[in-house]
Enzyme design. Structure first.
Site, PDB file in Angstrom:
ATOM      1  N   GLY A   1       0.891  -1.351  -0.050  1.00 49.01           N
ATOM      2  CA  GLY A   1      -0.021  -0.064  -0.291  1.00 49.01           C
ATOM      3  C   GLY A   1       0.816   1.263  -0.029  1.00 49.01           C
ATOM      4  O   GLY A   1       0.287   2.459   0.201  1.00 49.01           O
TER       5      GLY A   1
ATOM      6  N   CYS B   1      10.975  -3.129 -10.076  1.00 44.45           N
ATOM      7  CA  CYS B   1      12.212  -2.844  -9.599  1.00 44.45           C
ATOM      8  C   CYS B   1      13.275  -3.912 -10.087  1.00 44.45           C
ATOM      9  O   CYS B   1      13.933  -4.655  -9.363  1.00 44.45           O
ATOM     10  CB  CYS B   1      12.059  -3.051  -8.190  1.00 44.45           C
ATOM     11  SG  CYS B   1      11.636  -4.636  -7.382  1.00 44.45           S
TER      12      CYS B   1
END
Lengths: 321, 173
Positions: free
Chosen positions: A133, A250
């Site tokens: 989140g 990433c």
């Protein structure tokens, strides 16, 4: 798509031995990471920690004053909400301000992906693969907690953990769905903004998890790439005409980044890759693959150049006529 | 959770509660929905109009921000207490504690009378209160063990801590 493996060289063998990586990985880094020696050196050091002020509750200046009065040393970054932690007398996750939701520990690269999404008040936004989140809460504060963010997470435990993070940050404009991101296009809704921070092989965060130097395999890249392709196809169908899709990972692996975006450009009409002001250009070729020249507008962030975790960001304007 | 709009009776109960906590004006323009957990308990959630519209087409696992529980009376949750302290007018249902007590409350400890910097003379025993630090930020929710100025008794626990912001950190661990 098979992950491309390059033959070992004297250089890759030497670097792999020196820094304790599997050789196949270093051989690949030599193909797509600039200044590999500096990069491998940087990955040996703890990454710079960043915090993002939660402007729903506190202004960045006020937060800086408070934390500096407790002995922290903080430095401004590209984004006004994000501060680099230069000195920490205690764990940055153990302060009263953290408990009160005044900030979120989040890498600058992740924050830049949200910045690229350019969210506005009262928009409808979907965050695919949203847990825990961090990006959702940043979007919420940029939207001044208005509009709606649909946050998708298939795993119940992670969805619940996300709800705690949203609660700590005082975010009320979210709707969490327990759903597989590859099926998001079945929701029957269109959104102004779509964020797909895709699950990836995490090559960019080896400094945080050094076991990835040897546990990471070509199969990881292939599995992730396959899933990313299905997820971005689903994500693209969710964007309103003229809306934005931000795709990020990433990982440094082109199979998870430029290859995916290039595939999307071929699959759908009227997509424009918009330029961004940070990072270095995305690749326009890899091995014998040649991508659309527009791929240079995607961004790569490298730990040794940009002092972030390794990251890839593409900002795609959809349905442009 | 399953979500629905509050009934007229629930709205009346909620309006009274919000008035009690000094946030009635703020919530006048806000949308509140009721979420039912599997055990039947009712959670009061602040929801944006856009989220409500989206939720009518979707099956949310979780919607908005839970500001409290509604049983016979309304009890603020931690995020609710935090919001009330930020947007409301502090009144008799808020107590302020000193820096030392702030640290203890964030470990889940109760409040000693001598650490209370500010409380109302008119508060009753067994009332829910929002515990504030010296910056008027909510650090927890408690229940009074005494009434009025007896809350300031030295050497005695006078407010029981029911929930505290340190929980967020303990839950992460």
């Amino acid at each position: 798509l098979k992950a491309i493996i390059f033959p070992d060289s004297a250089e890759s063998s030497s670097l792999a031995g020196k820094y304790n990586y599997d050789r196949w990985l270093v051989s690949r880094f030599l193909e797509y990471v600039p200044d590999v020696h500096d990069f491998l050196d940087k990955m040996e050091k703890p990454p710079t920690q960043y915090i993002r002020a939660n402007t729903i509750k506190i202004e960045p200046d006020e937060l800086k004053i408070r934390l500096e009065s407790k002995g922290f040393s903080l430095k401004e970054t590209l984004l006004p909400e994000v501060l680099a932690v230069q000195k920490a007398p205690m764990s940055i996750g153990a302060t009263t301000d953290y408990m009160l939701g005044h900030y979120y520990i989040q890498d600058l690269s992740s924050c830049l992906a949200v910045d690229a999404l350019d969210v506005k008040e009262k928009q409808t936004v979907i965050d695919i693969a949203a847990a825990p989140g961090g990006k959702t809460t940043f979007m919420a504060q940029r939207m001044k907690d208005t509009g709606c963010i649909v946050a998708i997470e298939p795993n119940e435990r992670r969805a619940r953990a996300m709800s705690f993070n949203l609660a700590r940050c005082g975010v009320s404009n979210t709707c969490i769905l327990q759903l597989d991101g590859t099926k998001a296009d079945k929701l029957g809704m269109k959104f102004d903004r779509v964020l797909l921070d895709a699950p990836c092989s995490c090559e960019g965060v080896i400094a945080k998890d050094v076991t990835r130097k040897t546990s990471h395999t070509p199969t990881d890249v292939e599995v992730c790439s396959d899933r990313q392709q299905r997820m971005i196809e689903s994500a693209a169908k969710l964007v309103k005409p003229g809306g934005l899709l931000v795709y990020s990972t990433c990982s440094f692996a082109p199979e998870e980044n430029e290859v995916i975006v290039d595939w999307l450009l071929r699959k759908f009409d009227n997509i424009v890759i918009e330029p961004l002001d940070y990072g270095t250009n995305g690749l326009t070729r890899f091995n014998d693959m040649v991508f659309s020249d527009d791929l240079k507008n995607t961004r790569r962030l490298y730990p040794h150049i940009h002092d972030t975790t390794g990251f890839f960001i593409a900002r795609l304007r959809m349905g442009v006529t | 959770m399953k979500y629905r709009m509050p009934t007229r009776q629930e709205k009346t109960l909620l309006n009274r509660a919000l008035d009690k906590w000094g946030v009635f004006e703020y919530f006048k323009e806000k949308l509140l929905m009721i979420g039912h957990e599997d055990d039947g308990s009712a959670k009061i959630c602040i929801v944006s109009p856009e989220s409500r519209a989206a939720s009518s087409k979707l099956e949310p696992y979780f919607l908005g921000l839970v500001i409290g529980d509604l049983k016979k009376q309304f009890a603020p949750s931690l995020p609710g207490a935090d919001l009330f302290a930020r947007v409301g007018k502090s009144n008799e249902y808020y107590i302020t504690v000193d820096e030392n007590a702030e640290k203890l409350v964030l470990y889940g400890r109760d409040v000693m009378g001598n650490s209370i910097l500010q409380c109302s003379d008119t508060i009753d025993e067994n009332e829910l209160v929002i515990i504030l630090n010296s910056r008027n930020e909510s650090i927890g929710v408690g229940r009074t063990r005494f009434a009025g100025s007896s809350l300031l008794q030295k050497g005695k626990i006078t407010v029981t801590t029911l929930a505290d912001a340190g929980q967020y950190l303990r839950d992460e661990g």
